[in-house]
Design a protein around this motif. Structure first.
Motif, PDB file in Angstrom:
ATOM      1  N   ARG A  89       3.824  14.215   4.991  1.00 27.37           N
ATOM      2  CA  ARG A  89       4.037  15.573   4.470  1.00 27.37           C
ATOM      3  C   ARG A  89       5.528  15.873   4.430  1.00 27.37           C
ATOM      4  O   ARG A  89       6.036  16.455   3.475  1.00 27.37           O
ATOM      5  N   GLY A  90       6.240  15.444   5.462  1.00 27.22           N
ATOM      6  CA  GLY A  90       7.677  15.708   5.535  1.00 27.22           C
ATOM      7  C   GLY A  90       8.454  14.982   4.459  1.00 27.22           C
ATOM      8  O   GLY A  90       9.416  15.511   3.915  1.00 27.22           O
ATOM      9  N   ALA A 124       1.485   9.958  11.369  1.00 26.98           N
ATOM     10  CA  ALA A 124       1.692   9.438  10.015  1.00 26.98           C
ATOM     11  C   ALA A 124       1.527  10.548   8.975  1.00 26.98           C
ATOM     12  O   ALA A 124       2.325  10.669   8.044  1.00 26.98           O
ATOM     13  N   LEU A 125       0.521  11.386   9.159  1.00 25.62           N
ATOM     14  CA  LEU A 125       0.291  12.459   8.182  1.00 25.62           C
ATOM     15  C   LEU A 125       1.434  13.469   8.201  1.00 25.62           C
ATOM     16  O   LEU A 125       1.888  13.927   7.144  1.00 25.62           O
ATOM     17  N   GLY A 126       1.939  13.786   9.404  1.00 23.28           N
ATOM     18  CA  GLY A 126       3.068  14.698   9.506  1.00 23.28           C
ATOM     19  C   GLY A 126       4.296  14.118   8.811  1.00 23.28           C
ATOM     20  O   GLY A 126       5.010  14.812   8.081  1.00 23.28           O
ATOM     21  N   LEU A 127       4.500  12.848   9.014  1.00 27.60           N
ATOM     22  CA  LEU A 127       5.639  12.176   8.390  1.00 27.60           C
ATOM     23  C   LEU A 127       5.494  12.185   6.861  1.00 27.60           C
ATOM     24  O   LEU A 127       6.437  12.491   6.128  1.00 27.60           O
ATOM     25  N   ILE A 180       0.843  -1.193   0.000  1.00 28.28           N
ATOM     26  CA  ILE A 180       0.000   0.000   0.000  1.00 28.28           C
ATOM     27  C   ILE A 180       0.882   1.249   0.000  1.00 28.28           C
ATOM     28  O   ILE A 180       1.862   1.319   0.743  1.00 28.28           O
ATOM     29  N   CYS A 181       0.516   2.232  -0.833  1.00 29.51           N
ATOM     30  CA  CYS A 181       1.198   3.522  -0.822  1.00 29.51           C
ATOM     31  C   CYS A 181       0.417   4.489   0.042  1.00 29.51           C
ATOM     32  O   CYS A 181      -0.788   4.667  -0.136  1.00 29.51           O
ATOM     33  N   HIS A 182       1.119   5.127   0.973  1.00 31.25           N
ATOM     34  CA  HIS A 182       0.490   6.053   1.908  1.00 31.25           C
ATOM     35  C   HIS A 182       0.751   7.488   1.479  1.00 31.25           C
ATOM     36  O   HIS A 182       1.879   7.827   1.103  1.00 31.25           O
ATOM     37  N   TYR A 183      -0.301   8.311   1.558  1.00 29.62           N
ATOM     38  CA  TYR A 183      -0.240   9.713   1.116  1.00 29.62           C
ATOM     39  C   TYR A 183      -0.824  10.613   2.207  1.00 29.62           C
ATOM     40  O   TYR A 183      -1.689  10.181   2.978  1.00 29.62           O
ATOM     41  N   PRO A 184      -0.414  11.902   2.195  1.00 26.00           N
ATOM     42  CA  PRO A 184      -0.935  12.826   3.217  1.00 26.00           C
ATOM     43  C   PRO A 184      -2.358  13.314   2.917  1.00 26.00           C
ATOM     44  O   PRO A 184      -3.034  13.815   3.818  1.00 26.00           O
ATOM     45  N   PRO A 242       5.253   9.300  -1.854  1.00 25.46           N
ATOM     46  CA  PRO A 242       4.447   8.216  -1.298  1.00 25.46           C
ATOM     47  C   PRO A 242       5.326   7.271  -0.493  1.00 25.46           C
ATOM     48  O   PRO A 242       6.487   7.047  -0.843  1.00 25.46           O
ATOM     49  N   VAL A 243       4.763   6.755   0.585  1.00 25.84           N
ATOM     50  CA  VAL A 243       5.507   5.825   1.431  1.00 25.84           C
ATOM     51  C   VAL A 243       4.832   4.457   1.370  1.00 25.84           C
ATOM     52  O   VAL A 243       3.657   4.315   1.705  1.00 25.84           O
ATOM     53  N   ALA A 244       5.579   3.471   0.898  1.00 23.76           N
ATOM     54  CA  ALA A 244       5.082   2.090   0.876  1.00 23.76           C
ATOM     55  C   ALA A 244       5.235   1.533   2.273  1.00 23.76           C
ATOM     56  O   ALA A 244       6.292   1.682   2.888  1.00 23.76           O
TER      57      ALA A 244
END
Ligand code: TXA
Ligand code: MG
Length: 336
Positions: A130-131, A125-128, A61-65, A135-137
């Motif tokens: 954005r930083g 997680a959202l702060g990370l 899964i790719c995570h997005y802000p 995208p973070v897998a």
């Protein structure tokens, strides 16, 4: 040594910097702790599979802000927009077709034409995300075959020394993984039950969400609208190449002039994992262009990432078996 970071500005900035330079960082979400890597960096994504000791390449899964960032990488339809408006940030993952210029590494999605995207409901997680600005897998931050961690201490117990850092944001409030909903076909399909219920989903997009098989059995590849369809059969452990074959090499290639894609001339399994899906696609196209009908694959050692590489090649050993099958690890994935 694995750094234990606080979920404050300094800790999040440090975690973002580690991710941006290709490191592995576990972080809390509202569901479970994820083991994150820059999803656009295939090398970093390969390291996720290595750290988890995972014997196969599951799509991650790719995570997005926010939804805007997620929908810049996939084709969002009406269902997706309605669900995102109402339920993101939150424990819902949407599977959608990748856009042609999607920068996410093929390895992240296990070579599929679809991508699973999610916006987690966790301030840390959202702060990370954005930083990091990418995208973070992130699969669950446990060793393969173990249950998903819901506290930083669980992550350390399994992955201490194997990852750069873990951001401790306390226990995860939801405690089960996100719901995975495939919106890439003609009807919505629930691939994994999770934090958002089917009733919640149907209240927003109407009835008719098909429930995946209760035992987590594999989805029939024929039902997947957008999986990577054309694929030549692979003959594994080839010691010579036949006239009708293209070559997937590992190490010094077998001789002969034909399309050759070398996974790693130096015999590095990490490099081979990074190049595997792009290589299969390239060979498919090249072999077809040259009128060849099969891919001969040189032996890849059965250890470390070699297990996952060979698993993927085995799936391609029959023309009837498609990479969409790796989507079917849903049941197993809940435990691992
Ligand atoms: O709650 C969660 O979703 C957690 C946190 C960390 O966000 N993540 C998580 O990831 O559970 P993972 O890798 O353990 O599970 C991903 C699930 C798997 O069942 C996988 O098969 C499915 O999502 N998946 C990912 N990409 C897919 C795709 N393109 N098509 C179909 N299924 C996909
Ligand atoms: Mg998992």
């Amino acid at each position: 040594m694995t750094e234990l970071l606080h979920a404050d500005d300094a800790g999040i900035a440090r975690a973002a910097a580690l991710l941006r330079r290709g490191g592995l960082v576990a972080f809390g979400t509202e569901t479970v702790y994820g083991l994150g890597a820059d999803a656009t960096n295939a090398q970093a994504v390969a390291a996720i599979f290595e750290a988890k000791g995972r014997p196969r390449f599951n799509p991650l899964i790719c995570h997005y802000p926010d939804a805007g960032a997620a929908f810049a990488h996939v084709v969002a339809n009406d269902w997706a927009r309605r669900l995102a408006d109402a339920l993101w940030p939150g424990p819902l993952t949407l599977v959608l077709p990748r856009l042609a210029d999607c920068p996410v590494a093929l390895l992240t999605g296990a070579g599929l034409d679809t991508l699973a995207v999610r916006v987690p409901a966790s301030a840390t997680a959202l702060g990370l995300l954005r930083g990091v600005g990418r995208p973070v897998a992130a699969p669950s931050a446990n060793r393969s075959g173990r249950i998903s961690p819901t506290e930083a201490a669980h992550v350390l117990a399994e992955l201490e020394g194997r990852i750069e850092a873990v951001v401790d944001s306390g226990p995860c409030p939801v405690g089960v993984e996100s719901t995975v909903l495939d919106l890439s076909g003609v009807e919505p399909v629930l691939l994994r039950p999770g934090g958002v219920t089917v009733e919640d989903i149907e209240a927003l997009i109407g009835p008719g969400v098909r429930r995946g098989a209760p035992d987590g059995a594999m989805r029939s590849p024929g039902l997947l609208a957008s999986h990577y369809a054309p694929e030549l059969p692979v003959r594994m452990n080839a010691e010579a190449v036949q006239p009708d074959e293209a070559l997937l090499a590992f190490g010094p290639p077998l001789s002969g002039t034909r399309p050759v894609f070398n996974l790693s001339e130096s015999g590095s399994l990490t490099e081979a994992a990074v190049r595997l899906f792009a290589g299969l696609r390239w060979l498919d196209a090249e072999a077809a262009r040259c009128g060849l009908t099969r891919i001969a694959a040189m032996p890849v050692p059965e250890h470390g990432l070699g297990l996952a590489i060979n698993d993927r090649l085995r799936r391609a050993a029959s023309p009837k078996i498609s990479p969409a099958l790796c989507v079917g690890q849903v049941g197993e994935e809940r435990a691992g």
